[in-house]
Design an enzyme around this catalytic site. Structure first.
Site, PDB file in Angstrom:
ATOM      1  N   ASP A 165       0.856  -1.186   0.000  1.00  0.00           N
ATOM      2  CA  ASP A 165       0.000   0.000   0.000  1.00  0.00           C
ATOM      3  C   ASP A 165       0.895   1.240   0.000  1.00  0.00           C
ATOM      4  O   ASP A 165       1.137   1.838   1.047  1.00  0.00           O
ATOM      5  CB  ASP A 165      -0.902  -0.026   1.240  1.00  0.00           C
ATOM      6  CG  ASP A 165      -2.007   1.010   1.190  1.00  0.00           C
ATOM      7  OD1 ASP A 165      -2.001   1.842   0.258  1.00  0.00           O
ATOM      8  OD2 ASP A 165      -2.867   1.002   2.090  1.00  0.00           O
ATOM      9  N   PRO A 166       1.414   1.643  -1.159  1.00  0.00           N
ATOM     10  CA  PRO A 166       2.394   2.737  -1.231  1.00  0.00           C
ATOM     11  C   PRO A 166       1.886   4.043  -0.616  1.00  0.00           C
ATOM     12  O   PRO A 166       0.775   4.487  -0.902  1.00  0.00           O
ATOM     13  CB  PRO A 166       2.642   2.907  -2.738  1.00  0.00           C
ATOM     14  CG  PRO A 166       2.302   1.573  -3.304  1.00  0.00           C
ATOM     15  CD  PRO A 166       1.159   1.061  -2.494  1.00  0.00           C
TER      16      PRO A 166
END
Length: 456
Positions: A165-166
């Site tokens: 989940d950047p």
């Protein structure tokens, strides 16, 4: 020496906030909210990462996406704390569940084989683990194995979360302390690398003067050289026993590499940052040059708004990058300052509603985590790590009017002021070098730089 106790999850996580306190936190943190389009982009990047996780070009796509998001300006439907809680809730415990070195390294390989971890990032994780382990063992700490496993479990967990989940940094990023304390995470990782027996602080009384001015609502600017990615943690560690407020509230002018490199991002998340693009990398990707200029303009506006409220302490390296050793002699020295960057900062200081003060700061810590010998365009540099002494020194305030009084024109005044600041930083740096590298210790003090070890 500080030792982590328990698992990283209990060391760094803070209790969930209640709905009432969440509402309060949301309003006070709105300036650093991610845009709704940012969140949509994150979903897209995350999906592509899973489909092509073994592709080296993922570094590039993540970097471009993260850079592009810095210029977005729409409002988020989630507060920073809410978004952080969402990430933690959906995050796997692959690395948190490991209890031995063998399990930790095996987890890297398993996630790579499953296509959830890009092979180039996996290689970087293993390399970082081995280098960190060797550095901590070098320190002679009797609990070295415990420290390595605890800290590296936390690091690999945070890196993997960002792959899943950047996180996208806003132009002004407020240090994330809840629900995971990224600030203490960074402090605890760097602490065992610092040889405090051979570390020094110069002119501790000036730091006290700085704190007093902040309490009066003034803004402080620290004009510094820049040596490693660990600089913010080193500065905070050397000041935490005497000036903890400065340690936790300093805002750093940060280049795009520390907010796009997967192995660096988790440490950056624990610092207050104004995100900009360095001149050294402005044209690395020509089609992004204009976007970078717009992003820098946005960041300057964010900083102007921040300064308007007063009581801000801002660290900036006018060299635009890290110091490098002389290619012939191998000697380290502060990189030259850029006059235009320094002049822009000075004008911001003069035109903010609150009084502004500029102090020259010298930092010596390159042995902890030295940069590549040459400036690199590609993201993903090797992290060489060692246990070593460090140093920090600040000189009294330098005013532009005093330095430029005899100058004939604005250009001469700008250059004269830049060189004056650079000279003072270099002088302090040389004193720190004598104390640490030449083993002179406290005897290296001069009339202008009084060294001490305030943690003793």
């Amino acid at each position: 020496m500080f030792i982590l106790s328990g698992s990283p999850s209990t060391t760094f996580f803070r209790p969930r906030v209640s709905s009432s306190s969440l509402s309060s936190s949301s309003s006070s943190s709105s300036s650093s909210s991610l845009s709704s389009s940012s969140r949509l982009c994150l979903v897209s990047v995350r999906s592509s990462a899973r489909k092509s996780s073994a592709c080296p070009c993922l570094f590039y796509s993540l970097k471009v996406s993260a850079m592009a998001e810095l210029v977005k300006d729409t409002e988020s439907s989630l507060s920073p704390i809410q978004n952080a809680q969402r990430r933690e809730t959906n995050h796997s415990r692959t690395f948190l569940n490991t209890t031995t070195e063998e399990e930790l390294l095996s987890a890297i390989r398993k996630e790579t084989e499953a296509g959830r971890l890009p092979s180039n990032i996996a290689s970087g994780m293993e390399e970082l683990y081995q280098n960190y382990k060797n550095a901590i063992l070098q320190s002679g700490n009797p609990k070295a194995d415990e420290i390595v496993l605890s800290n590296m479990t936390a690091v690999l967990d945070r890196v993997f979360l960002d792959i899943e989940d950047p996180f996208v940094f806003s132009p002004y990023h407020k240090a994330m302390r809840d629900p995971f304390d990224y600030y203490m995470f960074g402090q605890n990782y760097i602490r065992p690398l610092v040889d405090f027996r051979n570390s020094y602080v110069g002119n501790i009384s000036v730091f006290k003067d700085i704190e007093e001015k902040l309490q009066q609502g003034h803004n402080i600017f620290l004009i510094s050289n820049h040596q490693t990615e660990a600089d913010p943690a080193v500065i905070a560690l050397l000041l935490e026993t005497t000036n903890s407020y400065l340690s936790e509230n300093m805002t750093y002018i940060a280049g795009d590499r520390v907010v796009t490199d997967p192995l660096c991002k988790p440490f950056s998340m624990g610092r207050n940052l104004i995100c900009v693009y360095s001149k050294k990398h402005m044209n690395d990707v020509p089609e992004l040059t204009e976007m970078k200029r717009k992003a820098n303009t946005r960041s300057l506006k964010e900083m102007a708004l921040l300064l308007r409220g007063g009581s801000q302490i801002v660290w900036i390296a006018p060299s635009g990058g890290r110091d490098r050793p002389d290619p012939v002699t191998g000697e380290w020295y502060p990189a030259p300052f850029d006059a235009s960057s320094l002049d822009n900062l000075r004008r911001l200081a003069e035109h903010s509603a609150a009084p502004g003060h500029i102090y020259p700061l010298a930092l010596l810590c390159h042995n902890i985590m030295p940069p590549p010998l040459q400036v690199e365009k590609a993201i993903g540099e090797k992290r060489m790590i060692s246990f070593h002494g460090t140093g920090l020194s600040v000189a009294p305030e330098i005013t532009f009017s005093d330095i430029s009084a005899s100058c004939q024109n604005p250009e001469e005044a700008r250059e004269t002021y830049t060189q004056a600041l650079y000279k003072i930083v270099t002088e302090q740096y040389n004193v720190l070098k004598s104390a640490i590298h030449c083993k002179q210790g406290l005897k290296a003090s001069t009339p202008n730089v009084s060294l001490s070890q305030p943690w003793n």
